[in-house]
Design a protein around this motif. Structure first.
Motif, short mmCIF file in Angstrom:
data_model
loop_
_atom_site.label_atom_id
_atom_site.label_comp_id
_atom_site.label_asym_id
_atom_site.label_seq_id
_atom_site.Cartn_x
_atom_site.Cartn_y
_atom_site.Cartn_z
N GLN C 18 0.84 -1.04 0.07
CA GLN C 18 -0.07 0.03 0.12
C GLN C 18 0.98 1.41 0.10
O GLN C 18 0.82 2.12 -0.71
N SER C 22 0.77 4.16 -2.57
CA SER C 22 0.66 5.54 -2.64
C SER C 22 1.86 6.34 -3.08
O SER C 22 1.47 7.52 -3.64
N GLU C 25 1.07 6.77 -6.71
CA GLU C 25 -0.08 7.88 -7.10
C GLU C 25 0.41 9.24 -7.00
O GLU C 25 0.11 9.94 -7.78
N LYS C 26 1.24 9.50 -5.81
CA LYS C 26 1.65 10.80 -5.83
C LYS C 26 2.60 11.32 -7.01
O LYS C 26 2.21 12.14 -7.45
N ARG D 15 -5.89 3.65 -7.41
CA ARG D 15 -6.80 3.53 -6.29
C ARG D 15 -7.64 2.17 -6.38
O ARG D 15 -7.78 1.74 -5.12
N GLN D 18 -5.46 -0.03 -4.40
CA GLN D 18 -5.40 0.09 -2.94
C GLN D 18 -6.78 -0.47 -2.40
O GLN D 18 -6.53 -0.59 -1.23
#
Lengths: 93, 93, 93, 93
Positions: C18, C22, C25-26, D15, D18
């Protein structure tokens, strides 16, 4: 297509995998329990060799037909990219 | 080990992959650009066939040697599990 | 199911993946070209981590539910094997 | 880098993965045997989603930076190809 040297290298890769498969065939025919782990290991390693072959084929194609191309045209390079994207997506699954 | 019928089925799987590899070898030897996509597709499909072979081998082993075993002993079944865990982990990578 | 220690270890593996997602994603949100190779490397390494998680889950299940089982019955162990064979075949593809 | 639309699509893919991982975490925490097959299926499907993400990233990069590039130079396109070949080879393994 590939240079003579590259072609020879690719054909040798294929022949090594064929050798591994012949070994698997013989062990399966013999049918001995104690050969089981060796059969699985050889299948795993021949898959690794296939992945190496695919990787070399894709790299060669991207270098010689997508980055540049014999006639240098964008249209030619575009066709070359389209021709491998389908297989690349299947292979990445 | 496997029954005669299962063995024949496994050996046929191996032979089909060998046939695919011979096809790849011929196309590489011919060295024509237009064969490129077919070569990649055949490599991808022979990898799929190898995965199918591995899957059948593992399933057969789990059923015939880990779930039960010829002499029924836990120690025998434990050894059988240990012998494939290493390959299974490599293959799952 | 798994011991407390094993459970903690599995949950930590999930949390690490996870964390990687993240980060991806950033970088995607920031949209800088120079981040491209890092994004690809992080996707590749999170897939490796997922494979590690799957491998540990399957090994634990084979040891604790197929090799032996809480109530020791063959029927129970057989159900446990059937429940993972489907996923194992999908995953080996 | 990608257009706003493509970026949004890529971020949504991340997402979703996730979300799958959070579901896996909850089931692991609950620690019920009957959830086992669902956990394995969710891990398998999140790996598939990761492969889809990788495939889309590589395709976008090949189209927008290797086939053509913002400043059109061969050197720029060459760098872009080199930057993904390493990851592509790792991923094809």
């Amino acid at each position: 297509m590939h240079t003579i040297h590259e072609k020879k290298n690719l054909v040798n890769r294929v022949r090594r995998i064929q050798g591994q498969l012949s070994g698997i065939e013989k062990l399966l025919e013999a049918g001995r329990d104690e050969d089981y782990a060796v059969i699985l290991q050889t299948v795993a390693s021949s898959r690794g060799a296939l992945n190496g072959l695919m990787s070399e084929l894709i790299e060669g194609h991207l270098r010689e037909h997508v980055l540049v191309s014999p006639d240098g045209s964008l249209a030619d390079r575009e066709r070359a990219l389209e021709s491998i994207l389908g297989v690349l997506k299947t292979y990445l699954k």
